[in-house]
Design a protein around this motif. Sequence first.
Motif, PDB file in Angstrom:
ATOM      1  N   THR A  29      -8.345  14.247  -9.032  1.00 38.83           N
ATOM      2  CA  THR A  29      -8.362  12.790  -9.126  1.00 38.83           C
ATOM      3  C   THR A  29      -7.168  12.189  -8.387  1.00 38.83           C
ATOM      4  OG1 THR A  29      -9.496  12.888 -11.245  1.00 38.83           O
ATOM      5  CG2 THR A  29      -8.339  10.834 -10.733  1.00 38.83           C
ATOM      6  N   LEU A  30      -5.972  12.751  -8.632  1.00 39.36           N
ATOM      7  CA  LEU A  30      -4.778  12.251  -7.953  1.00 39.36           C
ATOM      8  C   LEU A  30      -4.874  12.447  -6.444  1.00 39.36           C
ATOM      9  CD1 LEU A  30      -2.066  13.462 -10.471  1.00 39.36           C
ATOM     10  CD2 LEU A  30      -2.576  11.083  -9.880  1.00 39.36           C
ATOM     11  N   GLN A  31      -5.402  13.592  -6.022  1.00 40.21           N
ATOM     12  CA  GLN A  31      -5.557  13.859  -4.598  1.00 40.21           C
ATOM     13  C   GLN A  31      -6.492  12.826  -3.965  1.00 40.21           C
ATOM     14  OE1 GLN A  31      -7.146  17.713  -3.574  1.00 40.21           O
ATOM     15  NE2 GLN A  31      -6.778  17.411  -1.402  1.00 40.21           N
ATOM     16  N   ALA A  32      -7.590  12.525  -4.640  1.00 43.51           N
ATOM     17  CA  ALA A  32      -8.532  11.523  -4.121  1.00 43.51           C
ATOM     18  C   ALA A  32      -7.877  10.142  -4.054  1.00 43.51           C
ATOM     19  CB  ALA A  32      -9.783  11.478  -5.002  1.00 43.51           C
ATOM     20  N   GLN A  33      -7.074   9.800  -5.080  1.00 42.37           N
ATOM     21  CA  GLN A  33      -6.396   8.504  -5.070  1.00 42.37           C
ATOM     22  C   GLN A  33      -5.368   8.432  -3.939  1.00 42.37           C
ATOM     23  OE1 GLN A  33      -4.823   7.992  -9.014  1.00 42.37           O
ATOM     24  NE2 GLN A  33      -6.778   7.320  -9.850  1.00 42.37           N
ATOM     25  N   ILE A  34      -4.654   9.529  -3.707  1.00 40.36           N
ATOM     26  CA  ILE A  34      -3.660   9.537  -2.631  1.00 40.36           C
ATOM     27  C   ILE A  34      -4.353   9.467  -1.281  1.00 40.36           C
ATOM     28  CG2 ILE A  34      -1.979  11.025  -1.454  1.00 40.36           C
ATOM     29  CD1 ILE A  34      -0.810  11.611  -4.218  1.00 40.36           C
ATOM     30  N   GLU A  35      -5.458  10.176  -1.120  1.00 37.36           N
ATOM     31  CA  GLU A  35      -6.199  10.086   0.139  1.00 37.36           C
ATOM     32  C   GLU A  35      -6.704   8.666   0.353  1.00 37.36           C
ATOM     33  OE1 GLU A  35      -9.110  13.172  -0.377  1.00 37.36           O
ATOM     34  OE2 GLU A  35      -7.712  14.748   0.230  1.00 37.36           O
ATOM     35  N   GLY A  36      -7.165   8.023  -0.715  1.00 39.20           N
ATOM     36  CA  GLY A  36      -7.583   6.620  -0.616  1.00 39.20           C
ATOM     37  C   GLY A  36      -6.415   5.720  -0.239  1.00 39.20           C
ATOM     38  N   SER A  37      -5.252   6.019  -0.805  1.00 35.89           N
ATOM     39  CA  SER A  37      -4.048   5.250  -0.466  1.00 35.89           C
ATOM     40  C   SER A  37      -3.665   5.442   0.985  1.00 35.89           C
ATOM     41  CB  SER A  37      -2.875   5.661  -1.365  1.00 35.89           C
ATOM     42  OG  SER A  37      -3.100   5.237  -2.676  1.00 35.89           O
ATOM     43  N   GLU A  38      -3.797   6.663   1.480  1.00 32.33           N
ATOM     44  CA  GLU A  38      -3.489   6.928   2.891  1.00 32.33           C
ATOM     45  C   GLU A  38      -4.399   6.093   3.792  1.00 32.33           C
ATOM     46  OE1 GLU A  38      -1.015   8.667   4.243  1.00 32.33           O
ATOM     47  OE2 GLU A  38      -0.285   9.239   2.268  1.00 32.33           O
ATOM     48  N   ASN A  39      -5.668   5.998   3.417  1.00 32.68           N
ATOM     49  CA  ASN A  39      -6.600   5.176   4.197  1.00 32.68           C
ATOM     50  C   ASN A  39      -6.204   3.701   4.140  1.00 32.68           C
ATOM     51  OD1 ASN A  39      -8.120   7.413   4.919  1.00 32.68           O
ATOM     52  ND2 ASN A  39      -9.543   7.185   3.211  1.00 32.68           N
ATOM     53  N   ARG A  40      -5.776   3.240   2.967  1.00 35.08           N
ATOM     54  CA  ARG A  40      -5.336   1.842   2.828  1.00 35.08           C
ATOM     55  C   ARG A  40      -4.080   1.580   3.658  1.00 35.08           C
ATOM     56  NH1 ARG A  40      -6.700   2.844  -2.804  1.00 35.08           N
ATOM     57  NH2 ARG A  40      -8.585   1.695  -3.299  1.00 35.08           N
ATOM     58  N   VAL A  41      -3.148   2.536   3.643  1.00 38.18           N
ATOM     59  CA  VAL A  41      -1.924   2.392   4.440  1.00 38.18           C
ATOM     60  C   VAL A  41      -2.297   2.274   5.915  1.00 38.18           C
ATOM     61  CG1 VAL A  41       0.157   3.587   5.248  1.00 38.18           C
ATOM     62  CG2 VAL A  41      -0.361   3.511   2.807  1.00 38.18           C
ATOM     63  N   ASN A  42      -3.181   3.139   6.363  1.00 38.92           N
ATOM     64  CA  ASN A  42      -3.607   3.113   7.763  1.00 38.92           C
ATOM     65  C   ASN A  42      -4.275   1.780   8.106  1.00 38.92           C
ATOM     66  OD1 ASN A  42      -3.972   4.339  10.368  1.00 38.92           O
ATOM     67  ND2 ASN A  42      -6.136   4.539   9.840  1.00 38.92           N
ATOM     68  N   THR A  85       0.829  -1.208   0.000  1.00 38.47           N
ATOM     69  CA  THR A  85       0.000   0.000   0.000  1.00 38.47           C
ATOM     70  C   THR A  85       0.863   1.258   0.000  1.00 38.47           C
ATOM     71  OG1 THR A  85      -0.250  -0.115   2.405  1.00 38.47           O
ATOM     72  CG2 THR A  85      -2.008  -1.085   1.092  1.00 38.47           C
ATOM     73  N   CYS A  86       2.002   1.211   0.671  1.00 45.83           N
ATOM     74  CA  CYS A  86       2.923   2.359   0.631  1.00 45.83           C
ATOM     75  C   CYS A  86       3.493   2.533  -0.773  1.00 45.83           C
ATOM     76  CB  CYS A  86       4.048   2.177   1.650  1.00 45.83           C
ATOM     77  SG  CYS A  86       3.510   2.374   3.356  1.00 45.83           S
ATOM     78  N   GLN A  87       3.770   1.425  -1.447  1.00 42.40           N
ATOM     79  CA  GLN A  87       4.277   1.491  -2.821  1.00 42.40           C
ATOM     80  C   GLN A  87       3.220   2.091  -3.745  1.00 42.40           C
ATOM     81  OE1 GLN A  87       7.416   0.496  -4.145  1.00 42.40           O
ATOM     82  NE2 GLN A  87       6.623   1.635  -5.879  1.00 42.40           N
ATOM     83  N   ARG A  88       1.961   1.717  -3.550  1.00 41.85           N
ATOM     84  CA  ARG A  88       0.882   2.274  -4.377  1.00 41.85           C
ATOM     85  C   ARG A  88       0.824   3.783  -4.220  1.00 41.85           C
ATOM     86  NH1 ARG A  88      -4.245   4.149  -4.331  1.00 41.85           N
ATOM     87  NH2 ARG A  88      -5.623   3.519  -5.997  1.00 41.85           N
ATOM     88  N   ARG A  89       0.923   4.246  -2.980  1.00 43.39           N
ATOM     89  CA  ARG A  89       0.915   5.689  -2.726  1.00 43.39           C
ATOM     90  C   ARG A  89       2.118   6.340  -3.406  1.00 43.39           C
ATOM     91  NH1 ARG A  89       1.678   7.230   3.309  1.00 43.39           N
ATOM     92  NH2 ARG A  89       3.636   6.228   2.861  1.00 43.39           N
ATOM     93  N   ALA A  90       3.276   5.734  -3.261  1.00 39.91           N
ATOM     94  CA  ALA A  90       4.494   6.296  -3.860  1.00 39.91           C
ATOM     95  C   ALA A  90       4.395   6.357  -5.383  1.00 39.91           C
ATOM     96  CB  ALA A  90       5.706   5.476  -3.431  1.00 39.91           C
ATOM     97  N   ASP A  91       3.723   5.392  -5.983  1.00 36.69           N
ATOM     98  CA  ASP A  91       3.569   5.378  -7.437  1.00 36.69           C
ATOM     99  C   ASP A  91       2.696   6.526  -7.943  1.00 36.69           C
ATOM    100  OD1 ASP A  91       5.172   3.143  -7.516  1.00 36.69           O
ATOM    101  OD2 ASP A  91       3.513   1.721  -7.798  1.00 36.69           O
ATOM    102  N   LEU A  92       1.822   7.038  -7.114  1.00 33.52           N
ATOM    103  CA  LEU A  92       0.962   8.152  -7.509  1.00 33.52           C
ATOM    104  C   LEU A  92       1.684   9.497  -7.433  1.00 33.52           C
ATOM    105  CD1 LEU A  92      -2.279   7.106  -5.605  1.00 33.52           C
ATOM    106  CD2 LEU A  92      -1.938   7.044  -8.078  1.00 33.52           C
ATOM    107  N   ILE A  93       2.702   9.582  -6.630  1.00 39.96           N
ATOM    108  CA  ILE A  93       3.355  10.864  -6.350  1.00 39.96           C
ATOM    109  C   ILE A  93       3.976  11.522  -7.577  1.00 39.96           C
ATOM    110  CG2 ILE A  93       5.254  11.931  -5.050  1.00 39.96           C
ATOM    111  CD1 ILE A  93       4.424  10.100  -2.703  1.00 39.96           C
ATOM    112  N   PRO A  94       4.705  10.802  -8.447  1.00 39.67           N
ATOM    113  CA  PRO A  94       5.294  11.495  -9.605  1.00 39.67           C
ATOM    114  C   PRO A  94       4.260  12.227 -10.464  1.00 39.67           C
ATOM    115  CG  PRO A  94       6.285   9.338  -9.359  1.00 39.67           C
ATOM    116  CD  PRO A  94       5.137   9.408  -8.383  1.00 39.67           C
ATOM    117  N   ASN A  95       3.098  11.607 -10.683  1.00 40.02           N
ATOM    118  CA  ASN A  95       2.049  12.271 -11.464  1.00 40.02           C
ATOM    119  C   ASN A  95       1.527  13.508 -10.748  1.00 40.02           C
ATOM    120  OD1 ASN A  95       2.188  10.377 -13.529  1.00 40.02           O
ATOM    121  ND2 ASN A  95       0.704   9.048 -12.544  1.00 40.02           N
ATOM    122  N   LEU A  96       1.371  13.418  -9.444  1.00 44.54           N
ATOM    123  CA  LEU A  96       0.911  14.565  -8.671  1.00 44.54           C
ATOM    124  C   LEU A  96       1.932  15.699  -8.738  1.00 44.54           C
ATOM    125  CD1 LEU A  96      -1.318  15.644  -6.766  1.00 44.54           C
ATOM    126  CD2 LEU A  96       0.045  14.764  -4.869  1.00 44.54           C
TER     127      LEU A  96
END
Length: 195
Positions: free
Chosen positions: A131-144, A45-56
């Motif tokens: 969209t990216l912000q929503a995906q990252i927020e979703g990732s933060e919830n998954r990480v938690n 889940t941390c990797q998923r969040r990290a993968d979104l960051i370059p686009n953001l």
Amino acid sequence: MKLNKTLIAVIAAIVIICMWAASGYNSMVSEQEEATKAFADVQVTCQRRADLIPNLVKVVKGYATHEKETLEGVVDARSKALQIKINPSNMTPEKIKEFMQAQGELEKALGRLLAIKESYPDLKANTQFQTLQAQIEGSENRVNEARIKYNAAVQEYNITVRKFPKNILAGIFGFNTMDKFEAMAGAENAPEVNF
């Protein structure tokens, strides 16, 4: 005749002790595997969040050219977080702490990046950013959620290896307690809000 009964009783006692030891060992292995699987889920889940960051970062860079320091901070924190690789063979308390610290730094840097939108109305309205912000927020919830599951698995495992009589087997076979995720330093202080 008495010797046979005594021998049978001794053999039966040895068999029972061996069966108990095997059962205890197998349960500790299962619980340890569950905990390491839960940690792997945290990493995924941390990797998923990290993968979104370059686009953001790319989207924000297009709007917030004056935020170079913040953008570089996010890229640097992401890089550091991705450098830490943990697997069951190197899952030490020190390595887990290093992982947690790097992820905490990434979360802070990401929070600063997402806060930039308040200074740039066009960025705030950009659908790709939203969209990216929503995906990252979703990732933060998954990480938690993954961290919570990891802590529960570690707690179950730790209880098993510390309770008598399995603690004897744990000592013999080298089953040590595992560390849980803890709140990052400073998390107990609420952030300041200035208007």
